[in-house]
Design a protein around this motif. Structure first.
Motif, PDB file in Angstrom:
ATOM      1  N   LEU A 160       2.400  -6.382   6.879  1.00  0.00           N
ATOM      2  CA  LEU A 160       3.865  -6.386   6.919  1.00  0.00           C
ATOM      3  C   LEU A 160       4.445  -7.701   7.435  1.00  0.00           C
ATOM      4  O   LEU A 160       5.638  -7.962   7.255  1.00  0.00           O
ATOM      5  N   ASP A 176      12.677  -4.954   3.932  1.00  0.00           N
ATOM      6  CA  ASP A 176      11.689  -4.424   2.994  1.00  0.00           C
ATOM      7  C   ASP A 176      10.707  -3.459   3.657  1.00  0.00           C
ATOM      8  O   ASP A 176       9.826  -2.912   2.990  1.00  0.00           O
ATOM      9  N   THR A 179      10.261  -0.197   4.659  1.00  0.00           N
ATOM     10  CA  THR A 179      10.925   1.071   4.388  1.00  0.00           C
ATOM     11  C   THR A 179      10.096   2.249   4.897  1.00  0.00           C
ATOM     12  O   THR A 179       8.904   2.119   5.197  1.00  0.00           O
ATOM     13  N   ARG A 185       7.090   2.874   2.700  1.00  0.00           N
ATOM     14  CA  ARG A 185       5.980   1.950   2.954  1.00  0.00           C
ATOM     15  C   ARG A 185       5.201   2.374   4.202  1.00  0.00           C
ATOM     16  O   ARG A 185       3.964   2.326   4.236  1.00  0.00           O
ATOM     17  N   ASN A 235       3.030   5.437   3.623  1.00  0.00           N
ATOM     18  CA  ASN A 235       1.782   5.059   2.960  1.00  0.00           C
ATOM     19  C   ASN A 235       0.810   4.436   3.954  1.00  0.00           C
ATOM     20  O   ASN A 235      -0.404   4.707   3.916  1.00  0.00           O
ATOM     21  N   TRP A 236       1.345   3.578   4.821  1.00  0.00           N
ATOM     22  CA  TRP A 236       0.507   2.955   5.854  1.00  0.00           C
ATOM     23  C   TRP A 236      -0.107   4.028   6.749  1.00  0.00           C
ATOM     24  O   TRP A 236      -1.300   3.997   7.062  1.00  0.00           O
TER      25      TRP A 236
END
Length: 414
Positions: A142, A149, A151, A154, A157-158
């Motif tokens: 990141l 960006d 979000t 994101r 998912n991480w």
């Protein structure tokens, strides 16, 4: 005295080559407002002059020979068209420059280093380095991104990837909370308008792990510490015999020392005071009052940021007295070099655990051992909370199950 002049001519490469030294400005005859300025040192710069809403502006297009007169004229036509549509191209350029600078600052890594790290170091220098390191260890992918960006999708998912990789829920929650706090600060500082990480709810996890030593484990740990101490003293004696045979200077024999090195006293103090490892290693002799039988944890060394006074039982007092015989001249109670506090005991601690055949036990669990022993001996939870320096009772409640007789007594009242 030389008179500097202005001339009117269609700007071309051949015209620029033939200009006299006295010419300082050339107005283009083909496009109104398009002109060239020449400095005393001969630097040539293209401009577009325009009026908008009563304001007069000279808009810089570029320099010669980086751009040709024809290229500059095309740029001037484009900007003149924008002006005709009511756009202040000068202000638009300034806004773009500001946005570019802002974009540089709002990359996660730049934001961390230029804004967030200095803020944390001023706010809490004790934990700042560890806090900042979480971004580098937890979110390396990141770091190049814009804050806007980062979000919720994101991060979800991480988080899923970390769970599959075996990271514990509590650790994942800690990383995400750190990132949320940084983005909240970016919003407060008007670097971004908002972020949506509030949509990322903490994973449900039981972070109330209580691991303490059983009686046989404690006995094995103490025996391993004593055996290690004797081994270090024997090794020093053997080394001195080797040195003596070769005429080398001798090192102080350790048989006169209560402890061969720092590990045993640190472990015993952790078991009898409940101090965190960082608190123990930050102790100075000024913090220890052997006469009044207590020590003081200063705000700068306390996780809570508040002063805490911890009474010393006879075991802890004996440790301090024994260690002070040869180390009271130091600034820190435990030093690796004069004036330089000891940083860690990880290697020697893990080795002694192996020798004691104790598994699944961290140094921090000595703090749990201290609190658990108090709870099992009937000490009330609020006193345990004060001794441990917990900010609220919530953390201390993890030891409540160790006093089942209290619940039994309560229901017996019926």
């Amino acid at each position: 005295m030389t008179t500097l002049t202005t001339t009117r001519v269609k700007l071309t490469n051949s015209v620029l080559k033939g200009l006299s030294e006295q010419i300082r400005r050339v107005n283009d005859t083909e496009l109104p407002g398009f002109h060239l300025r020449i400095s005393e040192r001969g630097k040539m710069t293209y401009y577009l002059f325009y009026r908008l809403h009563g304001k007069q502006v000279n808009f810089k297009l570029g320099s010669h020979p980086q751009i040709t007169p024809a290229q500059a004229r095309e740029m001037a036509k484009q900007k003149a068209g924008e002006v005709a549509n009511g756009i202040d191209v000068q202000q638009a350029r300034k806004a773009q420059r500001l946005q570019t600078e802002r974009d540089k600052l709002t990359r996660l890594e730049a934001f961390i280093e230029q804004r967030y790290r200095p803020y944390q170091e001023t706010r809490n220098p004790k934990t700042a380095t560890k806090l900042i390191q979480q971004f580098y260890s937890g979110f390396p992918e990141l770091l190049p991104l814009q804050l806007s960006d980062i979000t919720a999708a994101r991060i979800e998912n991480w988080r899923n990837a970390k769970k599959k990789g075996g990271m514990k829920d509590a650790t994942i929650n800690s990383y995400v909370a750190t990132l949320k706090a940084a983005l909240n600060r970016a919003v407060d500082w008007d670097l971004i308008d908002h972020h949506d990480l509030q949509k990322v709810k903490p994973l449900k996890s039981d972070n109330t792990r209580v691991r303490y030593l059983e009686d046989d484990e404690e006995q094995r740990l103490r025996e391993a510490l004593r055996a290690r101490d004797q081994r270090l003293k024997n090794e020093r004696d053997s080394a001195n015999k080797f040195r003596q045979q070769r005429g080398y200077p001798l090192k102080p024999p350790l048989y006169d020392y209560p402890y061969a090195d720092h590990l045993e006293p640190i472990v015993l103090l952790a078991m009898n005071t409940g101090l965190r490892k960082s608190e123990l290693l930050s102790l100075t002799w000024a913090d220890v009052d052997i006469k009044r039988k207590h020590l003081t944890i200063l705000p700068s060394n306390a996780k809570s940021g508040k002063t805490r006074h911890v009474p010393l039982n006879s075991h802890a007092l004996n440790v301090f007295k024994g260690w002070a015989k040869h180390h009271a001249h130091q600034h820190y109670v435990f030093e690796r070099a004069p004036g330089d506090k000891l940083q860690d005991v990880k290697k020697s601690w893990n080795k002694v655990l192996e020798e004691a055949q104790i598994e699944n036990f961290r140094f921090h669990d000595l703090r749990h051992h201290f609190a658990s022993q108090l709870a099992m001996r009937g000490v009330d939870l609020n006193t345990i909370r004060e001794l441990l320096g917990h900010h609220s009772m919530e953390m201390t409640l993890r030891y409540a199950h160790l006093r089942p007789e209290k619940k039994t007594a309560a229901v017996d009242l019926l």
